[in-house]
Design an enzyme around this catalytic site. Structure first.
Site, short mmCIF file in Angstrom:
data_model
loop_
_atom_site.label_atom_id
_atom_site.label_comp_id
_atom_site.label_asym_id
_atom_site.label_seq_id
_atom_site.Cartn_x
_atom_site.Cartn_y
_atom_site.Cartn_z
N HIS A 183 70.20 40.91 40.45
CA HIS A 183 71.59 40.04 41.19
C HIS A 183 71.12 39.99 42.66
CE1 HIS A 183 71.85 44.35 41.75
NE2 HIS A 183 72.94 44.45 42.56
N HIS B 122 71.91 41.21 45.53
CA HIS B 122 72.14 42.12 46.51
C HIS B 122 70.87 42.27 47.17
CE1 HIS B 122 76.44 43.89 45.38
NE2 HIS B 122 76.45 42.93 46.21
N ASP C 63 69.06 44.72 48.34
CA ASP C 63 68.25 45.91 47.81
C ASP C 63 67.38 45.49 46.60
OD1 ASP C 63 70.60 46.13 46.49
OD2 ASP C 63 70.19 48.12 46.48
N HIS C 64 67.69 44.29 46.08
CA HIS C 64 67.00 43.99 44.57
C HIS C 64 66.29 42.86 44.97
CE1 HIS C 64 69.33 46.77 41.79
NE2 HIS C 64 69.98 46.67 42.89
N HIS D 161 79.41 43.74 38.06
CA HIS D 161 79.05 44.34 39.06
C HIS D 161 80.12 43.62 40.00
CE1 HIS D 161 77.18 46.76 42.16
NE2 HIS D 161 76.16 45.96 42.55
#
Length: 223
Positions: free
Chosen positions: A62, A64, A66-67, A182
């Protein structure tokens, strides 16, 4: 088939000196598949026995940070390590709608020229994957052109009967994505190795003078 999994990062929100943001590598048959690419992924790769140039597929769960904030830098590093190599197969990148535009804008604004080609395949989420007030129009951004190293990828829709997204199906693996719920559209990935028939050298058995018996077991009927 030899397969192993390396956790490069298991942290959330941001990396730390001892724990990187989300990144996992599945290695098989000489290839490396990267699942998520948070900040610090390159540093973690350098600490491992893995080589960035071996990465052939990247899967982003996804959007975000941090990914996937480590993805542009990783692509640049792979390009630098590839030198003038022109025979490298395109890197296949899978992720939610918006990932293609993010990579394109990053490469354009940083005036980056990759030496290899890449393909972005976008997964289209369903309306129930995010809150109604956050639901946006998941349409491709119209662009005058594509980066010179970007090849045309697929737009992948949910198979309502299978309740999954078929990413690819080759001689060795079936790889699918499935919906996660999410704050923003998210996906999980499944990698299933296909069954392969074993090989029996009958002549070798005869030479060794061995005798093998095969039997089938059937559970008792409950009727």
């Amino acid at each position: 088939m030899s397969m192993d999994v390396t956790f490069l990062g298991t942290g959330a929100a941001y990396p730390s000196p001892t724990r990187g943001a989300s990144a996992v590598v599945l290695r098989c048959e000489g290839e490396c598949w990267l699942f998520d690419c948070g900040e610090g992924t390159q540093t973690q790769l350098m600490k491992s026995q893995l080589k960035a140039g071996r990465i052939t597929k990247i899967f982003i769960t996804h959007l975000h940070g941090d990914h996937f904030f480590g993805l542009p830098g990783l692509l640049c590093t792979i390009s630098l390590q590839s030198g003038s190599m022109v025979s490298k197969q395109p890197i296949e990148i899978y992720g939610p709608v918006g990932l293609r535009d993010f990579i394109w804008r990053t490469m354009e604004l940083s005036h980056t020229e990759l030496v290899f080609h890449y393909v972005v395949h976008e997964l289209v989420p369903t309306a129930d994957q995010c809150l109604a007030e956050e639901l946006k129009e998941f349409a491709h951004v119209n662009r005058a052109g594509s980066p010179p190293k970007e090849e045309q990828g697929r737009t992948i829709l949910l198979d309502s009967e299978e309740n999954s997204y078929l990413l690819f199906d080759d001689e060795q693996f079936v790889v699918k994505a499935f919906r996660l719920f999410h704050r923003i559209p998210s996906f999980g990935f499944s990698v299933v190795e296909k069954k392969r028939p074993g090989k029996l050298n009958a002549q070798k058995l005869k030479d060794l003078g061995k005798c093998f018996f095969f039997f089938c077991f059937f559970p008792p009927s409950h009727q």
